[in-house]
Design an enzyme around this catalytic site. Structure first.
Site, PDB file in Angstrom:
ATOM      1  N   ASN A  14       0.838  -1.208   0.000  1.00 40.43           N
ATOM      2  CA  ASN A  14       0.000   0.000   0.000  1.00 40.43           C
ATOM      3  C   ASN A  14       0.870   1.256   0.000  1.00 40.43           C
ATOM      4  O   ASN A  14       0.549   2.235  -0.683  1.00 40.43           O
ATOM      5  CB  ASN A  14      -0.965  -0.008   1.185  1.00 40.43           C
ATOM      6  CG  ASN A  14      -2.209  -0.835   0.896  1.00 40.43           C
ATOM      7  OD1 ASN A  14      -3.070  -0.406   0.134  1.00 40.43           O
ATOM      8  ND2 ASN A  14      -2.274  -2.037   1.455  1.00 40.43           N
ATOM      9  N   ARG A  65       4.288  -0.308  26.514  1.00 38.10           N
ATOM     10  CA  ARG A  65       3.572  -0.002  25.264  1.00 38.10           C
ATOM     11  C   ARG A  65       3.348   1.497  25.112  1.00 38.10           C
ATOM     12  O   ARG A  65       3.560   2.066  24.048  1.00 38.10           O
ATOM     13  CB  ARG A  65       2.189  -0.684  25.270  1.00 38.10           C
ATOM     14  CG  ARG A  65       2.182  -2.141  24.962  1.00 38.10           C
ATOM     15  CD  ARG A  65       0.733  -2.594  24.788  1.00 38.10           C
ATOM     16  NE  ARG A  65       0.237  -2.203  23.479  1.00 38.10           N
ATOM     17  CZ  ARG A  65       0.377  -2.954  22.386  1.00 38.10           C
ATOM     18  NH1 ARG A  65       0.977  -4.115  22.454  1.00 38.10           N
ATOM     19  NH2 ARG A  65      -0.081  -2.534  21.235  1.00 38.10           N
ATOM     20  N   MET A  90       0.527  -2.909  12.167  1.00 38.88           N
ATOM     21  CA  MET A  90      -0.183  -3.983  12.866  1.00 38.88           C
ATOM     22  C   MET A  90      -0.127  -3.843  14.386  1.00 38.88           C
ATOM     23  O   MET A  90      -0.074  -4.841  15.104  1.00 38.88           O
ATOM     24  CB  MET A  90       0.370  -5.339  12.410  1.00 38.88           C
ATOM     25  CG  MET A  90       0.261  -5.564  10.903  1.00 38.88           C
ATOM     26  SD  MET A  90      -1.417  -5.344  10.229  1.00 38.88           S
ATOM     27  CE  MET A  90      -2.164  -6.894  10.767  1.00 38.88           C
ATOM     28  N   ASN A 107      -6.360   4.996   8.471  1.00 39.01           N
ATOM     29  CA  ASN A 107      -5.936   3.597   8.413  1.00 39.01           C
ATOM     30  C   ASN A 107      -6.663   2.913   7.272  1.00 39.01           C
ATOM     31  O   ASN A 107      -7.819   3.241   6.983  1.00 39.01           O
ATOM     32  CB  ASN A 107      -6.304   2.903   9.734  1.00 39.01           C
ATOM     33  CG  ASN A 107      -5.955   1.426   9.748  1.00 39.01           C
ATOM     34  OD1 ASN A 107      -4.854   1.030   9.373  1.00 39.01           O
ATOM     35  ND2 ASN A 107      -6.900   0.598  10.181  1.00 39.01           N
ATOM     36  N   HIS A 109      -8.094  -0.755   6.305  1.00 36.53           N
ATOM     37  CA  HIS A 109      -8.418  -2.020   6.963  1.00 36.53           C
ATOM     38  C   HIS A 109      -9.084  -2.951   5.950  1.00 36.53           C
ATOM     39  O   HIS A 109      -9.984  -2.523   5.218  1.00 36.53           O
ATOM     40  CB  HIS A 109      -9.362  -1.773   8.145  1.00 36.53           C
ATOM     41  CG  HIS A 109      -9.715  -3.035   8.871  1.00 36.53           C
ATOM     42  ND1 HIS A 109      -8.829  -3.637   9.753  1.00 36.53           N
ATOM     43  CD2 HIS A 109     -10.797  -3.831   8.818  1.00 36.53           C
ATOM     44  CE1 HIS A 109      -9.387  -4.756  10.212  1.00 36.53           C
ATOM     45  NE2 HIS A 109     -10.580  -4.888   9.664  1.00 36.53           N
ATOM     46  N   GLU A 143     -10.984   3.781  19.303  1.00 38.48           N
ATOM     47  CA  GLU A 143     -11.659   2.495  19.121  1.00 38.48           C
ATOM     48  C   GLU A 143     -11.013   1.723  17.966  1.00 38.48           C
ATOM     49  O   GLU A 143     -10.941   2.220  16.842  1.00 38.48           O
ATOM     50  CB  GLU A 143     -13.140   2.734  18.816  1.00 38.48           C
ATOM     51  CG  GLU A 143     -13.967   1.478  18.858  1.00 38.48           C
ATOM     52  CD  GLU A 143     -15.395   1.717  18.371  1.00 38.48           C
ATOM     53  OE1 GLU A 143     -16.056   0.730  18.018  1.00 38.48           O
ATOM     54  OE2 GLU A 143     -15.822   2.895  18.327  1.00 38.48           O
ATOM     55  N   ASP A 145     -10.150   0.026  14.831  1.00 32.28           N
ATOM     56  CA  ASP A 145     -10.810  -0.075  13.530  1.00 32.28           C
ATOM     57  C   ASP A 145     -12.234   0.493  13.587  1.00 32.28           C
ATOM     58  O   ASP A 145     -13.096   0.111  12.792  1.00 32.28           O
ATOM     59  CB  ASP A 145     -10.841  -1.531  13.036  1.00 32.28           C
ATOM     60  CG  ASP A 145      -9.435  -2.090  12.830  1.00 32.28           C
ATOM     61  OD1 ASP A 145      -8.543  -1.306  12.459  1.00 32.28           O
ATOM     62  OD2 ASP A 145      -9.226  -3.295  13.052  1.00 32.28           O
TER      63      ASP A 145
HETATM   64  C1  GAR Z   1      -3.237  -4.756   3.903  1.00 31.79           C
HETATM   65  O1  GAR Z   1      -4.112  -5.741   3.439  1.00 31.79           O
HETATM   66  C2  GAR Z   1      -3.914  -3.879   4.940  1.00 31.79           C
HETATM   67  O2  GAR Z   1      -5.267  -3.624   4.650  1.00 31.79           O
HETATM   68  C3  GAR Z   1      -3.791  -4.734   6.162  1.00 31.79           C
HETATM   69  O3  GAR Z   1      -2.504  -5.279   6.103  1.00 31.79           O
HETATM   70  C4  GAR Z   1      -2.122  -5.406   4.730  1.00 31.79           C
HETATM   71  C5  GAR Z   1      -0.795  -4.716   4.529  1.00 31.79           C
HETATM   72  O4  GAR Z   1      -0.287  -4.977   3.244  1.00 31.79           O
HETATM   73  N1  GAR Z   1      -3.973  -3.958   7.358  1.00 31.79           N
HETATM   74  C6  GAR Z   1      -4.444  -4.451   8.493  1.00 31.79           C
HETATM   75  O5  GAR Z   1      -4.772  -5.619   8.621  1.00 31.79           O
HETATM   76  C7  GAR Z   1      -4.542  -3.465   9.618  1.00 31.79           C
HETATM   77  N2  GAR Z   1      -5.046  -4.083  10.813  1.00 31.79           N
HETATM   78  P1  GAR Z   1       0.919  -4.117   2.694  1.00 31.79           P
HETATM   79  O6  GAR Z   1       2.013  -4.125   3.760  1.00 31.79           O
HETATM   80  O7  GAR Z   1       1.371  -4.833   1.459  1.00 31.79           O
HETATM   81  O8  GAR Z   1       0.424  -2.733   2.402  1.00 31.79           O
END
Ligand code: GAR
Length: 210
Positions: A14, A65, A90, A107, A109, A143, A145
């Site tokens: 992304n 954290r 993540m 973000n 998702h 919250e 997501d």
């Molecule tokens: C993507 O699918 C994104 O939507 C997801 O991780 C992937 C990252 O791919 N995000 C989540 O799950 C957030 N909780 P990338 O590193 O190739 O962009």
């Protein structure tokens, strides 16, 4: 150009979509930082390859954290972004650290929120027998997501889809969606007003379908 920082934990596809659009001249942004909690994240290599400043900050570098999140966002603040994009980041971020960034952090998702916050979204959509799956770009709030959605992209779930196949098919849509939303923000057309998302000044009744 809009000053943008990107947080990514892994592959960074992304991020790459944003880089490609920016370099093609179709996305008026400037990358001020790409940061990761994973020192070996491929996303960092993608940023380095095009000369974007990077920060690799491992969670174990901080005692708690909350201290980690405070340190990470203090380092981001130094880069002075107008927008922070979580692109495959993540980790859950401390609400106290997020607070000053309200309306300036989004973000992506991989589900049609509010369905399937959290992990394993592709498997959960298949197991539920859903006909549609998708991705959502939303403002980040305390919250998980759960912040106000800006836009979503939908794809059908086909018989025989595995989580891996579905994830890969969705990824192309994610790239398109994220670039489109960041372009709207860069154009000053999207803003968060309290809990409402406004497009050209008008509150959205539903997420945009991009
Ligand atoms: C993507 O699918 C994104 O939507 C997801 O991780 C992937 C990252 O791919 N995000 C989540 O799950 C957030 N909780 P990338 O590193 O190739 O962009």
């Amino acid at each position: 150009p809009l000053r943008v920082a990107v947080l990514a934990s892994g592959r960074g596809s992304n991020l790459q979509a944003l880089i490609d659009a920016q370099r093609a001249g179709t996305l008026p942004i400037e990358f001020v930082l790409v940061a990761s909690d994973k020192v070996h994240a491929h996303a960092l290599r993608r940023a380095e390859a095009v000369g974007i400043p990077t920060l690799a900050l491992a969670p174990k570098s901080a005692p708690t954290r909350a201290a980690y999140d405070a340190e990470l966002f203090a380092r981001i603040a130094v880069a002075d972004p107008q927008l922070i994009v979580l692109a495959g980041f993540m980790r859950i971020i401390d609400p106290a650290v997020l607070e000053p960034w309200a309306g300036r952090i989004v973000n992506i998702h991989p589900s049609l929120l509010p369905k399937y916050p959290g992990l394993h979204t592709h498997r959960r959509a298949i197991d539920a027998g859903d006909a549609l799956h998708g991705a959502t770009v939303h403002y980040v709030t305390a919250e998980l997501d759960g912040g106000p959605p800006i836009a979503r992209a939908e794809i059908p779930i086909h018989a025989g889809d595995t989580p891996e196949i579905l994830a890969e098919r969705l990824l192309a849509e994610e790239h398109r969606l994220l670039v489109a939303v960041v372009a709207l923000i860069a154009a000053g057309r999207i803003a968060l007003d309290g809990t409402r998302v406004r497009l050209d000044g008008t509150a959205l009744g539903a997420p945009l379908r991009l």
